[in-house]
Design a protein around this motif. Structure first.
Motif: not given
Length: 275
Positions: A128-154
């Motif tokens: 019930v609280n998994m979505d409420k941690f600030d540090r996790i939210q910060v990381q996920l927001a950054a990943k959404i901001r960079s959602a168009g990034a492409r990875g290198e290799g396999e």
């Protein structure tokens, strides 16, 4: 989820938040918007909202629309598999949960970046609280901001069980590297700036095991970051201290969170007008 949506909006990406019951309507709108003006689409869901996020992604796949990033917070075990049109998938779950506990597998044709993080050993985290941690939210927001990034290799699927203490670091997938003469998991951890425990766990090898020259070792990676240049082999070096903050004290709300969707732009360019 409203706090996460606000963080996403502050990063320059418009975010909508909707009930899990409305996923079909939201998916139809996303399909229409993408066909008119293609932009990366991300979708995030918690609990039943995570199940709805998977259905959302599958509906877009049936319409031949890609999903740049799919994130699920402790979806149900019956949520299905990850559709082939998903480019990046991140799952945070607790295998010990009666609610949620969904360790979702890649579906047929999925070749994207995959990272599943099991939080079963984290006493501060509950369904019930998994979505409420600030540090996790910060990381996920950054990943959404960079959602168009492409990875290198396999893109190597990554499965992590976090230890009871220490920072929660959300990598995007694994990367296979080749061990050099004299390498150990400790030297590779130092070279690629990851905790040595991750290499022990992922590769199922003792921390001080000698590696065979040319041996394939999987290390966690972040997409959009320049590949690390390997230095010449040296003696084992201590793993550098992680810099991530520990999660903040959890909130106590037990209300289910709805699915949220957004259309972020690639990290390397300024954000255009977005959905």
């Amino acid at each position: 989820m409203d706090e996460l949506a606000a963080r996403i909006a502050r990063s320059g990406v418009a975010a909508n938040i909707d009930s899990h019951l409305a996923w079909r309507e939201v998916a139809n709108q996303a399909i229409s918007d993408y066909r008119r003006d293609p932009k990366p689409i991300s979708v995030v869901g918690h609990s039943i909202g995570g199940d709805a996020a998977v259905e959302f992604a599958a509906a877009l796949g049936a319409a031949h629309v890609p999903v740049a990033l799919l994130i699920t917070y402790d979806p149900n075990r019956s949520a299905g598999t990850i559709p082939a049109n998903v480019e990046r998938y991140i799952d945070l779950y607790q295998s010990s949960n009666f609610l949620g506990g969904g360790d979702l597998a890649p579906g047929h044709g999925f070749h994207g970046h995959y990272a599943a993080f099991n939080l079963k050993d984290r006493p501060e985290v509950m369904h019930v609280n998994m979505d409420k941690f600030d540090r996790i939210q910060v990381q996920l927001a950054a990943k959404i901001r960079s959602a168009g990034a492409r990875g290198e290799g396999e893109a190597v699927p990554l499965r992590i069980v976090f230890p009871p203490t220490g920072p929660i670091e959300l990598w995007d997938s694994g990367r296979a590297v080749t061990a050099q003469a004299g390498d150990t998991l400790q030297t590779l951890a130092a070279a690629y700036h990851v905790p040595v425990w991750t290499l022990v766990q992922i590769n199922q090898k003792p921390e001080n095991a000698a590696l065979t020259e040319g041996e394939r070792i999987v290390v966690p990676r972040f997409l959009g970051q320049r590949l690390v240049s390997r230095p010449a082999p040296t003696s084992a070096a201590p793993n550098p201290a992680a810099t991530s903050e520990a999660p903040n004290a959890p909130a106590t709300s037990d209300a289910p969170s709805p699915a949220a969707s957004s259309a972020p732009s690639p990290e390397a360019s300024p954000p255009p007008a977005e959905r």
